[in-house]
Design a protein around this motif. Structure first.
Motif, mmCIF file in Angstrom:
data_model
loop_
_atom_site.group_PDB
_atom_site.id
_atom_site.type_symbol
_atom_site.label_atom_id
_atom_site.label_comp_id
_atom_site.label_asym_id
_atom_site.label_seq_id
_atom_site.Cartn_x
_atom_site.Cartn_y
_atom_site.Cartn_z
ATOM 1 N N ARG A 53 38.707 41.647 30.661
ATOM 2 C CA ARG A 53 39.681 40.741 31.267
ATOM 3 C C ARG A 53 39.252 39.310 30.931
ATOM 4 O O ARG A 53 38.187 38.868 31.334
ATOM 5 N N PHE A 56 41.157 30.488 41.934
ATOM 6 C CA PHE A 56 41.608 31.699 41.240
ATOM 7 C C PHE A 56 40.440 32.427 40.598
ATOM 8 O O PHE A 56 40.310 33.660 40.719
ATOM 9 N N ASP A 116 38.262 34.136 43.202
ATOM 10 C CA ASP A 116 38.863 35.290 43.879
ATOM 11 C C ASP A 116 39.222 36.423 42.918
ATOM 12 O O ASP A 116 39.261 37.593 43.312
ATOM 13 N N HIS A 117 39.518 36.094 41.668
ATOM 14 C CA HIS A 117 39.936 37.096 40.687
ATOM 15 C C HIS A 117 39.057 36.951 39.451
ATOM 16 O O HIS A 117 39.529 36.562 38.385
ATOM 17 N N ARG A 118 37.798 37.295 39.634
ATOM 18 C CA ARG A 118 36.823 37.001 38.598
ATOM 19 C C ARG A 118 37.125 37.762 37.309
ATOM 20 O O ARG A 118 37.108 38.995 37.282
#
Length: 336
Positions: A26, A71, A74-76
């Motif tokens: 990701r 962001f 929280d959404h590594r």
């Protein structure tokens, strides 16, 4: 001593363990920002997204704003790939914040970025390492005003006779850069440089072949890709010549002799190491008739657009962008 220790520490991070992870990662690609180079950055970012998407990764493009750090916390993502040109991506601030968040990031550390971002600092360091760099005078806008423009410029002209180049002390894409071949052009060139930075550099103009050398870190250390030769139709590699198709002819690899090409490759790797850069950099030179590479600047987040120099060097090396960028994000992820 502190500076040299810091550079050594940064450089030692270049050689990581072999990357064996083959899973899809990701990745957040950062592009845009608020610098003068916003549009170029967005073009670079989109090219990176396309290349990593082709390599099978889960890729998102984000413009840095007030929501970016929350962001990322929280959404590594597995990796951040900065494609931010100008101060927003290259002065080290954002890189320090990403390091503080513990987010694996492609590219140099904040400390190394600051060394390269300041052209006077970078030139001084590489000169001390044995790389040729043009003689120069560095002037702050404040000193220029307080000491009197006319008096300052008389001293500068005496110290640097002949053609000179005036440029901001930081920044890229040749914005604020002027080649001065007549004394009455110097005042206007200073004004243009001060538009982009509070500090300007006046340096001797070096005549020769302008080349850019991409340096990529591998498990065995930094390696120079084939130099790209730059031949603008107007004779000046301006902002327009960089990003408007057809205004510059590029030769990848360059037309330098084998000996001169080897010399500039060695100089690029030495500059990369000296500044403590990591993963990917582009080092710009002018190679004179004797084959001496003269350092111009180093870029920690080089342009990756369809008319940029790094993609040309990657193609000339026999690989492709997807493969190379895949290796960069996997090495960043392996660093943790």
């Amino acid at each position: 001593m502190a500076d040299s220790e810091e550079i050594t520490t940064d450089a030692s991070q270049q050689r990581d363990a072999d990357v064996t992870d083959t899973r899809a990662l990701r990745v957040v690609v950062l592009a845009g920002g608020i610098s003068h180079e916003r549009d170029v950055s967005l073009r670079s970012g989109r090219r990176v997204v396309d290349a990593l998407d082709a390599a099978g990764h889960d890729v998102a493009l984000r413009d840095p704003d007030a929501g970016l750090l929350p962001f990322l916390a929280d959404h590594r993502p597995d990796v951040v790939f900065p494609a931010l040109h100008g101060s927003s991506g290259e002065d080290g601030s954002l890189l320090d914040l990403l390091a503080a968040l513990g987010v694996p990031t492609v590219g140099s550390t904040g400390a190394a970025a600051r060394r390269a971002w300041s052209k006077p600092v970078a030139s001084s360091l590489v000169r001390d390492a044995g790389i040729a760099a043009p003689e120069s005078v560095v002037l702050s806008h404040e000193a220029f005003r307080e000491l009197g423009a006319a008096s300052v410029l008389r001293v500068v002209r005496k110290a640097l006779p002949g053609d000179v180049v005036v440029k901001p002390a930081s920044g890229g894409s040749a914005q604020g850069v002027t080649i001065v071949d007549a004394p009455d052009e110097l005042p206007r060139a200073m004004v243009d440089a001060f538009t982009y930075d509070d500090v300007a550099i006046v340096e001797n103009r070096i005549f020769g072949t302008e080349v850019a050398v991409t340096v990529v870190d591998t498990a065995d250390g930094p390696v120079a890709l084939p130099a790209v030769e730059i031949e603008p139709t107007t004779g000046i590699y301006s902002f327009q010549a960089r990003y408007n198709a057809g205004e510059t002819t590029f030769y990848a690899p360059s037309r330098l002799s084998a000996d001169h090409a080897a010399a500039v490759a060695d100089a690029a790797v030495l500059a990369h190491r000296t500044l403590g850069l990591r993963d990917l950099s582009r080092v710009d030179f002018i190679v004179d008739e004797q084959g001496t590479p003269w350092f111009l600047e180093a870029n920690v987040v080089p342009g990756l657009t369809e008319t940029s120099l790094v993609p040309l060097a990657i193609e000339a090396s026999g690989t492709d962008a997807s493969r190379l960028y895949d290796g960069l994000i996997r090495r960043a992820a392996a660093r943790g």
